[in-house]
Motif scaffolding. Structure first.
Motif, PDB file in Angstrom:
ATOM      1  N   MET A   1       0.559  -0.814  -0.089  1.00  0.00           N
ATOM      2  CA  MET A   1       0.225  -0.423   0.075  1.00  0.00           C
ATOM      3  C   MET A   1       0.379   1.221  -0.099  1.00  0.00           C
ATOM      4  SD  MET A   1      -2.813  -0.899   3.171  1.00  0.00           S
ATOM      5  CE  MET A   1      -1.689  -1.950   3.340  1.00  0.00           C
ATOM      6  N   ARG A   2       0.667   2.184  -1.019  1.00  0.00           N
ATOM      7  CA  ARG A   2       1.758   3.164  -0.672  1.00  0.00           C
ATOM      8  C   ARG A   2       0.655   4.379  -1.207  1.00  0.00           C
ATOM      9  NH1 ARG A   2       6.388   1.996  -5.141  1.00  0.00           N
ATOM     10  NH2 ARG A   2       5.365  -0.172  -5.384  1.00  0.00           N
ATOM     11  N   ILE A   3       1.343   5.129  -0.488  1.00  0.00           N
ATOM     12  CA  ILE A   3       0.137   7.119  -0.336  1.00  0.00           C
ATOM     13  C   ILE A   3       1.238   7.898  -0.452  1.00  0.00           C
ATOM     14  CG2 ILE A   3       0.002   6.564   1.723  1.00  0.00           C
ATOM     15  CD1 ILE A   3      -2.743   7.955   0.725  1.00  0.00           C
ATOM     16  N   THR A  45      14.643  -6.209  -3.964  1.00  0.00           N
ATOM     17  CA  THR A  45      14.372  -6.915  -2.175  1.00  0.00           C
ATOM     18  C   THR A  45      13.697  -6.519  -1.348  1.00  0.00           C
ATOM     19  OG1 THR A  45      15.748  -8.148  -3.121  1.00  0.00           O
ATOM     20  CG2 THR A  45      15.719  -8.584  -1.289  1.00  0.00           C
ATOM     21  N   ALA A  46      13.903  -4.391  -1.563  1.00  0.00           N
ATOM     22  CA  ALA A  46      13.810  -4.359  -0.001  1.00  0.00           C
ATOM     23  C   ALA A  46      12.063  -4.109  -0.843  1.00  0.00           C
ATOM     24  CB  ALA A  46      14.340  -2.599  -0.282  1.00  0.00           C
ATOM     25  N   VAL A  47      11.489  -3.281  -1.624  1.00  0.00           N
ATOM     26  CA  VAL A  47       9.995  -3.951  -1.607  1.00  0.00           C
ATOM     27  C   VAL A  47       9.644  -4.841  -1.361  1.00  0.00           C
ATOM     28  CG1 VAL A  47       8.169  -3.462  -3.047  1.00  0.00           C
ATOM     29  CG2 VAL A  47      10.308  -1.779  -3.470  1.00  0.00           C
ATOM     30  N   ALA A  48       9.702  -5.701  -1.731  1.00  0.00           N
ATOM     31  CA  ALA A  48       9.337  -7.118  -1.485  1.00  0.00           C
ATOM     32  C   ALA A  48       9.432  -7.890  -0.329  1.00  0.00           C
ATOM     33  CB  ALA A  48       9.898  -8.664  -2.464  1.00  0.00           C
ATOM     34  N   ASN A  49      10.659  -7.221   1.000  1.00  0.00           N
ATOM     35  CA  ASN A  49      10.776  -7.693   2.071  1.00  0.00           C
ATOM     36  C   ASN A  49       9.582  -7.174   2.641  1.00  0.00           C
ATOM     37  OD1 ASN A  49      12.706  -8.802   1.608  1.00  0.00           O
ATOM     38  ND2 ASN A  49      14.261  -7.621   1.937  1.00  0.00           N
ATOM     39  N   PHE A  50       9.371  -5.625   2.236  1.00  0.00           N
ATOM     40  CA  PHE A  50       8.581  -4.782   3.026  1.00  0.00           C
ATOM     41  C   PHE A  50       7.349  -5.100   2.644  1.00  0.00           C
ATOM     42  CE2 PHE A  50       5.106  -0.785   3.304  1.00  0.00           C
ATOM     43  CZ  PHE A  50       5.855  -0.446   4.801  1.00  0.00           C
ATOM     44  N   GLN A  51       6.943  -5.243   1.360  1.00  0.00           N
ATOM     45  CA  GLN A  51       5.308  -6.089   1.315  1.00  0.00           C
ATOM     46  C   GLN A  51       5.467  -7.503   2.317  1.00  0.00           C
ATOM     47  OE1 GLN A  51       5.635  -6.491  -2.778  1.00  0.00           O
ATOM     48  NE2 GLN A  51       4.659  -4.322  -2.993  1.00  0.00           N
ATOM     49  N   ALA A  52       6.410  -8.102   2.738  1.00  0.00           N
ATOM     50  CA  ALA A  52       5.916  -9.594   2.975  1.00  0.00           C
ATOM     51  C   ALA A  52       5.599  -9.518   4.224  1.00  0.00           C
ATOM     52  CB  ALA A  52       7.002 -10.120   3.160  1.00  0.00           C
ATOM     53  N   VAL A  54       4.425  -6.377   5.864  1.00  0.00           N
ATOM     54  CA  VAL A  54       3.058  -5.889   6.406  1.00  0.00           C
ATOM     55  C   VAL A  54       1.577  -6.742   6.312  1.00  0.00           C
ATOM     56  CG1 VAL A  54       0.926  -4.900   4.728  1.00  0.00           C
ATOM     57  CG2 VAL A  54       3.672  -3.220   5.155  1.00  0.00           C
ATOM     58  N   ARG A  55       2.276  -7.746   5.414  1.00  0.00           N
ATOM     59  CA  ARG A  55       1.590  -9.170   5.427  1.00  0.00           C
ATOM     60  C   ARG A  55       1.507  -9.581   7.079  1.00  0.00           C
ATOM     61  NH1 ARG A  55       2.865  -9.197  -0.600  1.00  0.00           N
ATOM     62  NH2 ARG A  55       4.437 -11.460   0.177  1.00  0.00           N
ATOM     63  N   GLN A  56       2.534 -10.100   7.402  1.00  0.00           N
ATOM     64  CA  GLN A  56       2.892 -10.862   8.366  1.00  0.00           C
ATOM     65  C   GLN A  56       3.054  -9.532   9.765  1.00  0.00           C
ATOM     66  OE1 GLN A  56       6.558 -13.122   6.231  1.00  0.00           O
ATOM     67  NE2 GLN A  56       5.475 -13.882   8.865  1.00  0.00           N
ATOM     68  N   VAL A  57       3.314  -8.795   9.651  1.00  0.00           N
ATOM     69  CA  VAL A  57       2.833  -7.968  10.965  1.00  0.00           C
ATOM     70  C   VAL A  57       1.596  -7.395  11.051  1.00  0.00           C
ATOM     71  CG1 VAL A  57       4.298  -5.871  12.115  1.00  0.00           C
ATOM     72  CG2 VAL A  57       5.342  -7.700  10.862  1.00  0.00           C
ATOM     73  N   GLU A  58       1.014  -6.708  10.516  1.00  0.00           N
ATOM     74  CA  GLU A  58      -0.176  -6.531  10.578  1.00  0.00           C
ATOM     75  C   GLU A  58      -1.468  -6.542  11.725  1.00  0.00           C
ATOM     76  OE1 GLU A  58      -3.973  -3.976  10.691  1.00  0.00           O
ATOM     77  OE2 GLU A  58      -3.658  -6.035   9.507  1.00  0.00           O
ATOM     78  N   ILE A  78      -1.559   0.877   6.927  1.00  0.00           N
ATOM     79  CA  ILE A  78       0.258   1.072   6.046  1.00  0.00           C
ATOM     80  C   ILE A  78       0.983   1.934   4.983  1.00  0.00           C
ATOM     81  CG2 ILE A  78       2.984  -0.205   6.072  1.00  0.00           C
ATOM     82  CD1 ILE A  78       0.678  -0.622   8.456  1.00  0.00           C
ATOM     83  N   VAL A  79       1.113   2.954   5.342  1.00  0.00           N
ATOM     84  CA  VAL A  79       1.782   3.812   4.205  1.00  0.00           C
ATOM     85  C   VAL A  79       2.989   4.137   4.001  1.00  0.00           C
ATOM     86  CG1 VAL A  79      -0.572   5.092   4.722  1.00  0.00           C
ATOM     87  CG2 VAL A  79       1.585   5.910   5.382  1.00  0.00           C
ATOM     88  N   VAL A  80       3.326   4.627   3.207  1.00  0.00           N
ATOM     89  CA  VAL A  80       4.735   4.995   1.808  1.00  0.00           C
ATOM     90  C   VAL A  80       5.170   5.917   1.970  1.00  0.00           C
ATOM     91  CG1 VAL A  80       7.181   4.379   1.203  1.00  0.00           C
ATOM     92  CG2 VAL A  80       5.288   2.186   1.971  1.00  0.00           C
ATOM     93  N   ASP A  81       5.704   7.288   2.182  1.00  0.00           N
ATOM     94  CA  ASP A  81       5.550   8.264   1.807  1.00  0.00           C
ATOM     95  C   ASP A  81       6.387   8.118   0.645  1.00  0.00           C
ATOM     96  OD1 ASP A  81       6.706  10.998   1.065  1.00  0.00           O
ATOM     97  OD2 ASP A  81       7.498  11.668   2.854  1.00  0.00           O
TER      98      ASP A  81
END
Length: 235
Positions: A1-3, A45-52, A54-58, A78-81
């Motif tokens: 999720m990006r905003i 990899t950084a983007v994939a790590n973040f997305q993974a 988010v799915r587990q921690v949220e 969860i948002v990204v600047d």
């Protein structure tokens, strides 16, 4: 999720800065970096790590929130600047409806060396909301401003200046304890989401150590790492 987040300034009281240093004095020698720090991951990899993460921690953060603070809105967003000129940073705030926001800059996501670091930071920011640190900080700031204004008036000083100083002192009075509380609960959240919080807390070894400054906003990095290790050993 990006905003894009145009309300960063409004979240100042809830911000939890984890900026890396840009000054030569605060950075280790190049040879030390190569030996002690894991290499940076690629952008993909950084983007994939973040997305993974988010799915587990949220879901875990939401579950902990509902169990510990049932009176709160626990539907984390969860948002990204995406502004590329922003330093590595993460923060917790609320939107206009009271929904908790966990924000991350692109630079922080890129700087994380592994998923454990992202998970720990995410758990830490969620913990600020669960522990109601934002509202507590606002209350202490308001109380400090009132007291500062009264003291200034009683000794013939500028009331506005007294209120500003009192508000600053009030806001920072418990900030170090708040950070350690968030580290402790963030450890629980990261661990229950399947990550290694001790490995995640290695992030502290790459940011400037605030030491134990009077009215500083963050505790010494060593205290934070000790807190993570202690809580993790009890889980």
């Amino acid at each position: 999720m990006r905003i894009l987040l145009p309300f960063l300034a409004a979240a100042a009281l809830g911000a939890c800065t984890v900026e890396t240093a840009n000054t030569p004095a605060s950075q280790p020698a190049p040879s030390a970096v190569k030996k002690s720090e894991p290499p940076k991951v690629s952008s993909r990899t950084a983007v994939a790590n973040f997305q993974a993460v988010v799915r587990q921690v949220e879901p875990v953060a939401e579950r902990e929130c509902r169990a510990r603070a049932p009176d709160l809105n626990c539907d984390f967003k969860i948002v990204v600047d995406e502004r590329t000129n922003q330093p590595p940073n993460a923060f917790q705030t609320l939107d206009r409806s009271g929904r908790p926001i966990l924000g991350f800059t692109i630079a922080l996501i890129a700087d994380a060396r592994n998923r454990d670091e992202i998970a720990f930071v995410m758990g830490h920011e969620a913990a600020h909301h669960i522990e109601k640190h934002l509202s507590k900080q606002q209350q202490t700031a308001m109380g400090g401003a009132i007291l500062g204004g009264i003291i200034a008036a009683s000794v013939g000083l500028d009331v506005n200046a007294g209120q500003q100083l009192g508000g600053t002192v009030g806001a920072r009075a418990y900030s170090k304890n708040n950070e350690l509380e968030a580290d402790a609960l963030g450890t629980v959240i990261a661990k229950r989401a399947g990550y290694d919080p001790v490995r995640g807390a290695a992030f502290f070894t790459r940011i400037p150590d605030p030491g134990d400054r009077f009215l500083g906003t963050h505790p010494p990095n060593a205290s934070r790492i000790d807190t993570v290790r202690r809580v993790n050993s009890q889980l």
